[in-house]
Structures are given as C-alpha cells and as structure tokens.
Design a protein around this motif. Structure first.
Motif, PDB file in Angstrom:
ATOM      1  N   ILE A 196      67.431  97.630 -42.216  1.00 44.74           N
ATOM      2  CA  ILE A 196      66.523  97.099 -41.203  1.00 44.74           C
ATOM      3  C   ILE A 196      66.529  95.571 -41.247  1.00 44.74           C
ATOM      4  CG2 ILE A 196      64.164  97.059 -40.319  1.00 44.74           C
ATOM      5  CD1 ILE A 196      63.714  99.746 -41.723  1.00 44.74           C
ATOM      6  N   ILE A 197      66.746  94.982 -40.086  1.00 47.60           N
ATOM      7  CA  ILE A 197      66.633  93.537 -39.912  1.00 47.60           C
ATOM      8  C   ILE A 197      65.169  93.193 -39.659  1.00 47.60           C
ATOM      9  CG2 ILE A 197      67.143  91.608 -38.355  1.00 47.60           C
ATOM     10  CD1 ILE A 197      69.536  92.240 -39.981  1.00 47.60           C
ATOM     11  N   VAL A 198      64.678  92.120 -40.285  1.00 47.34           N
ATOM     12  CA  VAL A 198      63.332  91.603 -40.027  1.00 47.34           C
ATOM     13  C   VAL A 198      63.468  90.205 -39.430  1.00 47.34           C
ATOM     14  CG1 VAL A 198      61.094  90.978 -41.010  1.00 47.34           C
ATOM     15  CG2 VAL A 198      62.390  92.898 -41.989  1.00 47.34           C
ATOM     16  N   VAL A 199      62.879  90.003 -38.248  1.00 47.01           N
ATOM     17  CA  VAL A 199      62.935  88.682 -37.619  1.00 47.01           C
ATOM     18  C   VAL A 199      61.544  88.055 -37.639  1.00 47.01           C
ATOM     19  CG1 VAL A 199      63.641  87.323 -35.627  1.00 47.01           C
ATOM     20  CG2 VAL A 199      64.792  89.485 -36.129  1.00 47.01           C
TER      21      VAL A 199
ATOM     22  N   ASP B 236      73.710 101.488 -45.259  1.00 43.13           N
ATOM     23  CA  ASP B 236      74.552 102.354 -44.444  1.00 43.13           C
ATOM     24  C   ASP B 236      74.778 101.621 -43.119  1.00 43.13           C
ATOM     25  OD1 ASP B 236      75.641 104.196 -42.702  1.00 43.13           O
ATOM     26  OD2 ASP B 236      74.353 105.851 -43.306  1.00 43.13           O
ATOM     27  N   PRO B 237      75.978 101.104 -42.869  1.00 44.78           N
ATOM     28  CA  PRO B 237      76.219 100.276 -41.682  1.00 44.78           C
ATOM     29  C   PRO B 237      76.093 101.029 -40.363  1.00 44.78           C
ATOM     30  CG  PRO B 237      78.283 100.782 -42.767  1.00 44.78           C
ATOM     31  CD  PRO B 237      77.208 101.278 -43.674  1.00 44.78           C
ATOM     32  N   ASN B 238      76.036 102.338 -40.431  1.00 39.99           N
ATOM     33  CA  ASN B 238      75.911 103.147 -39.215  1.00 39.99           C
ATOM     34  C   ASN B 238      74.459 103.469 -38.876  1.00 39.99           C
ATOM     35  OD1 ASN B 238      78.796 103.457 -38.778  1.00 39.99           O
ATOM     36  ND2 ASN B 238      78.775 104.808 -40.558  1.00 39.99           N
ATOM     37  N   LYS B 239      73.549 103.043 -39.720  1.00 39.32           N
ATOM     38  CA  LYS B 239      72.133 103.306 -39.480  1.00 39.32           C
ATOM     39  C   LYS B 239      71.352 102.003 -39.629  1.00 39.32           C
ATOM     40  CE  LYS B 239      71.992 108.182 -40.839  1.00 39.32           C
ATOM     41  NZ  LYS B 239      71.309 109.194 -41.712  1.00 39.32           N
ATOM     42  N   ILE B 240      71.243 101.270 -38.526  1.00 36.98           N
ATOM     43  CA  ILE B 240      70.590  99.959 -38.549  1.00 36.98           C
ATOM     44  C   ILE B 240      69.515  99.888 -37.464  1.00 36.98           C
ATOM     45  CG2 ILE B 240      70.893  97.469 -38.394  1.00 36.98           C
ATOM     46  CD1 ILE B 240      72.339  98.576 -40.758  1.00 36.98           C
ATOM     47  N   ALA B 241      68.376  99.347 -37.832  1.00 35.94           N
ATOM     48  CA  ALA B 241      67.291  99.075 -36.881  1.00 35.94           C
ATOM     49  C   ALA B 241      66.835  97.637 -37.095  1.00 35.94           C
ATOM     50  CB  ALA B 241      66.134 100.051 -37.084  1.00 35.94           C
ATOM     51  N   ALA B 242      65.945  97.169 -36.236  1.00 37.71           N
ATOM     52  CA  ALA B 242      65.433  95.801 -36.363  1.00 37.71           C
ATOM     53  C   ALA B 242      63.970  95.761 -35.959  1.00 37.71           C
ATOM     54  CB  ALA B 242      66.237  94.841 -35.488  1.00 37.71           C
ATOM     55  N   ILE B 243      63.199  94.960 -36.684  1.00 36.76           N
ATOM     56  CA  ILE B 243      61.803  94.746 -36.312  1.00 36.76           C
ATOM     57  C   ILE B 243      61.550  93.242 -36.219  1.00 36.76           C
ATOM     58  CG2 ILE B 243      61.167  96.864 -37.538  1.00 36.76           C
ATOM     59  CD1 ILE B 243      59.677  95.135 -39.580  1.00 36.76           C
ATOM     60  N   GLY B 244      60.577  92.860 -35.396  1.00 39.85           N
ATOM     61  CA  GLY B 244      60.278  91.445 -35.258  1.00 39.85           C
ATOM     62  C   GLY B 244      58.825  91.211 -34.918  1.00 39.85           C
ATOM     63  N   TYR B 245      58.358  90.028 -35.275  1.00 37.02           N
ATOM     64  CA  TYR B 245      56.960  89.653 -35.092  1.00 37.02           C
ATOM     65  C   TYR B 245      56.868  88.414 -34.211  1.00 37.02           C
ATOM     66  CZ  TYR B 245      56.237  92.887 -38.927  1.00 37.02           C
ATOM     67  OH  TYR B 245      56.218  94.017 -39.703  1.00 37.02           O
ATOM     68  N   CYS B 246      56.022  88.476 -33.148  1.00 40.16           N
ATOM     69  CA  CYS B 246      55.808  87.321 -32.283  1.00 40.16           C
ATOM     70  C   CYS B 246      57.161  86.882 -31.686  1.00 40.16           C
ATOM     71  CB  CYS B 246      55.120  86.221 -33.085  1.00 40.16           C
ATOM     72  SG  CYS B 246      54.708  84.716 -32.183  1.00 40.16           S
TER      73      CYS B 246
ATOM     74  N   GLY C 230      59.894  86.820 -33.191  1.00 35.26           N
ATOM     75  CA  GLY C 230      60.848  87.814 -33.662  1.00 35.26           C
ATOM     76  C   GLY C 230      60.833  89.081 -32.835  1.00 35.26           C
ATOM     77  N   GLY C 231      59.654  89.421 -32.279  1.00 35.32           N
ATOM     78  CA  GLY C 231      59.571  90.569 -31.397  1.00 35.32           C
ATOM     79  C   GLY C 231      60.423  90.358 -30.157  1.00 35.32           C
ATOM     80  N   LYS C 232      60.359  89.149 -29.604  1.00 37.92           N
ATOM     81  CA  LYS C 232      61.199  88.831 -28.445  1.00 37.92           C
ATOM     82  C   LYS C 232      62.674  88.924 -28.814  1.00 37.92           C
ATOM     83  CE  LYS C 232      62.610  85.136 -25.340  1.00 37.92           C
ATOM     84  NZ  LYS C 232      62.933  86.106 -24.264  1.00 37.92           N
ATOM     85  N   VAL C 233      63.020  88.413 -29.982  1.00 39.24           N
ATOM     86  CA  VAL C 233      64.427  88.427 -30.403  1.00 39.24           C
ATOM     87  C   VAL C 233      64.962  89.853 -30.458  1.00 39.24           C
ATOM     88  CG1 VAL C 233      66.020  87.952 -32.308  1.00 39.24           C
ATOM     89  CG2 VAL C 233      64.332  86.234 -31.636  1.00 39.24           C
ATOM     90  N   VAL C 234      64.238  90.754 -31.130  1.00 43.78           N
ATOM     91  CA  VAL C 234      64.772  92.119 -31.265  1.00 43.78           C
ATOM     92  C   VAL C 234      64.785  92.842 -29.919  1.00 43.78           C
ATOM     93  CG1 VAL C 234      64.122  92.250 -33.696  1.00 43.78           C
ATOM     94  CG2 VAL C 234      62.559  93.186 -31.966  1.00 43.78           C
ATOM     95  N   LEU C 235      63.807  92.566 -29.066  1.00 42.23           N
ATOM     96  CA  LEU C 235      63.820  93.167 -27.734  1.00 42.23           C
ATOM     97  C   LEU C 235      65.001  92.645 -26.920  1.00 42.23           C
ATOM     98  CD1 LEU C 235      60.013  93.139 -26.843  1.00 42.23           C
ATOM     99  CD2 LEU C 235      61.414  95.133 -27.404  1.00 42.23           C
ATOM    100  N   ASP C 236      65.292  91.354 -27.048  1.00 39.19           N
ATOM    101  CA  ASP C 236      66.438  90.792 -26.341  1.00 39.19           C
ATOM    102  C   ASP C 236      67.748  91.385 -26.848  1.00 39.19           C
ATOM    103  OD1 ASP C 236      64.958  89.219 -24.641  1.00 39.19           O
ATOM    104  OD2 ASP C 236      65.265  87.349 -25.753  1.00 39.19           O
ATOM    105  N   MET C 237      67.833  91.661 -28.140  1.00 41.28           N
ATOM    106  CA  MET C 237      69.043  92.278 -28.675  1.00 41.28           C
ATOM    107  C   MET C 237      69.205  93.696 -28.138  1.00 41.28           C
ATOM    108  SD  MET C 237      70.345  89.791 -30.294  1.00 41.28           S
ATOM    109  CE  MET C 237      69.423  88.612 -29.281  1.00 41.28           C
TER     110      MET C 237
ATOM    111  N   GLY D  52      67.257 101.476 -33.337  1.00 45.74           N
ATOM    112  CA  GLY D  52      65.896 101.265 -32.878  1.00 45.74           C
ATOM    113  C   GLY D  52      65.465  99.838 -33.095  1.00 45.74           C
ATOM    114  N   VAL D  53      64.531  99.362 -32.276  1.00 50.06           N
ATOM    115  CA  VAL D  53      63.903  98.056 -32.490  1.00 50.06           C
ATOM    116  C   VAL D  53      62.407  98.207 -32.309  1.00 50.06           C
ATOM    117  CG1 VAL D  53      65.953  96.821 -31.675  1.00 50.06           C
ATOM    118  CG2 VAL D  53      64.059  97.215 -30.098  1.00 50.06           C
ATOM    119  N   ALA D  54      61.655  97.488 -33.108  1.00 54.22           N
ATOM    120  CA  ALA D  54      60.192  97.525 -33.020  1.00 54.22           C
ATOM    121  C   ALA D  54      59.661  96.105 -32.940  1.00 54.22           C
ATOM    122  CB  ALA D  54      59.601  98.243 -34.236  1.00 54.22           C
ATOM    123  N   SER D  55      58.801  95.879 -31.972  1.00 54.08           N
ATOM    124  CA  SER D  55      58.192  94.564 -31.760  1.00 54.08           C
ATOM    125  C   SER D  55      56.703  94.635 -32.071  1.00 54.08           C
ATOM    126  CB  SER D  55      58.396  94.137 -30.303  1.00 54.08           C
ATOM    127  OG  SER D  55      57.539  93.064 -29.962  1.00 54.08           O
ATOM    128  N   PHE D  56      56.233  93.706 -32.912  1.00 50.30           N
ATOM    129  CA  PHE D  56      54.815  93.602 -33.232  1.00 50.30           C
ATOM    130  C   PHE D  56      54.275  92.306 -32.639  1.00 50.30           C
ATOM    131  CE2 PHE D  56      56.672  96.264 -36.432  1.00 50.30           C
ATOM    132  CZ  PHE D  56      55.714  97.232 -36.723  1.00 50.30           C
TER     133      PHE D  56
END
Length: 260
Positions: free
Chosen positions: A52-55, A129-139, A141-148, A157-161
């Motif tokens: 999981i990526i954290v932005v 596991d490179p085949n199972k990646i998600a991303a979450i972001g805050y403020c 960072g939320g915009k960043v993951v949504l843009d991705m 999956g991506v989650a924006s807070f």
C-alpha cells in the motif's frame, strides 16, 4: 496465574510492536528529483504480502504519514509513505504547504512520475507482492491517489481521506480500473458540496466502482490528531476520533475486498 497471564500478554504485545520494521529509502523521480520513501512492514510475517502506498497531506512527508504506514504494516501489509515534494520536505505553515502543493501539482505528468517512482520502489521490496497494490491518501494525498485512479494506474484500490475531489482532467469512461473509497467529512468546508456533487457525477459517468462515505459533522483533516493545532492559522480543520475510527474500519474492510 492471573499475574502470569497478564505478563504474558504484555510480552506478546511488546513483541508484536517490535516486529514492525521501518526504514527510509532514497529514490529518484524521472525528472531527477531526489525523494525519500518511508517503508514499513511486519518482519514476523514471512513472504510477500499486498503493498500500500501512503500519500501525505499538503504538509509533506511528516510523522503523520509515516505513522499511517506503520499502522498498515501492523495490519499485515507492506507500506510505503512516498514523497511528492522531494527530499522528504515538510512544514507546519499553511503558506509553505500551499507553495509545496502547487509546485507538485502544476505539471500533471511530473506528479504522475513522482507517484510512479514511489510505486516502483514499493514493488521492488521483497516483502511486497507487486501484483497486489493499493494506495491511500490524505487531503492533498487524497487528490493524488484519486488522480492516479483517474489515469488508470495499475492499482487494485485507492482510498481518499478528507481528500481534494476536484480535478482539471476528469476520468474518461472505462479509464478507472481501481476500486475507490472516499471518506469525506460532513462538516468539511474546504471541500464544498459542489465538489462532492461534481465528483460523484464524474465517477458515475466514468463507470467507476466507488463508495462515498460521509462522516457526519467531521471537519477537514478529521483523521489527524494534530489537526487541532493548525486552527491557530485560521484553518477550518479538526480531529474527530469517532470519524477517524470509523473511516479506518471502513478502510480495513475495503482492503480485504480489493485484495481478495
């Protein structure tokens, strides 16, 4: 016997906590910008696991973003808090944060390249596991993951807070491959109602698989316990423990769903 049991539980708790390993890893974006990734994982778990990526928020790669990486590691994931500003810089002053954010977002291709560099770094770790990646972001960072997600990056999956929902490049039909979770504060004055409506319309038209959750009465930055100290800058932000806990529970359910 009760004392022995208590001591055993404390020992086990300390052992579990000590199993979370962290390290700062330097990396570089394609534009030559030097970045710093904060990697966290549980070394008691053997083999590769979902990553999981954290932005970070607009403040930059600070302790809060790093804490969230550790929280995810404690849940059994491989987590990388990435650096969207360069050299790990961060601030506590809104003017600097605004300048950092505007610089990072002024070129969409450069922002994507910086995210991609962090994504590649996470995939390179043996715990991931490179085949199972998600991303979450805050403020921010939320915009960043949504843009991705809008750009169709290979994320499950991506989650924006309390994220910024507006975009200059709306998702095209069929472009969004990732499942999306948005956790939004019902009292967030920094992300107005028209932005919420526009986002939902955009996602519907794009055919995206998304869930939009409103945390009643919660202000912007409702997940961050440090948010209250920024009220002195005139920002309409605030921590909300209930919303924080509920949104984190939503995230855990979401991650189980996207990773299968």
């Amino acid at each position: 016997m009760r004392l022995l049991a208590t001591l055993l539980l404390l020992t086990l708790g300390l052992s579990a906590q000590a199993a979370i390993k962290t390290q700062e890893i330097p990396y570089q974006a394609t534009d030559g910008t030097k970045m710093i990734g904060y990697f966290a994982y549980d070394d008691a778990i053997k083999g590769a696991r979902p990553g999981i990526i954290v932005v970070h928020e607009w403040w930059g790669l600070n302790d809060y973003a790093k804490r969230r990486a550790r929280d995810l590691a404690a849940l059994g994931y491989s987590a990388m808090a990435i650096d969207m500003y360069g050299e790990g810089k961060h601030t506590e002053h809104p003017n600097e944060a605004t300048a950092f954010m505007q610089e990072a977002l002024k070129n969409a291709d450069a922002a994507k390249a910086r995210f991609q560099a962090g994504l590649d770094l996470l995939k390179q770790q043996p715990q991931t596991d490179p085949n199972k990646i998600a991303a979450i972001g805050y403020c921010f960072g939320g915009k960043v993951v949504l843009d991705m997600a809008r750009q169709g990056l290979p994320l499950l999956g991506v989650a924006s807070f309390h994220g910024v929902l507006a975009t200059a490049t709306p998702a095209q039909a069929g472009a969004v491959k990732a499942k999306i979770l948005v956790e939004h504060g019902g009292g967030d004055t920094l992300v107005p109602a028209d932005s919420v409506a526009a986002f939902k319309k955009e996602m519907d038209q794009a055919g995206a698989d998304y869930k939009f959750v409103v945390q009643p009465g919660a202000k912007h930055s409702f997940t961050n316990p440090d948010a209250d100290k920024h009220k002195g800058h005139g920002l309409d932000v605030g921590y909300d423990k209930t919303a924080d806990q509920k949104s984190w529970a939503d995230l855990q359910a979401f991650l189980k769903q996207v990773f299968g």
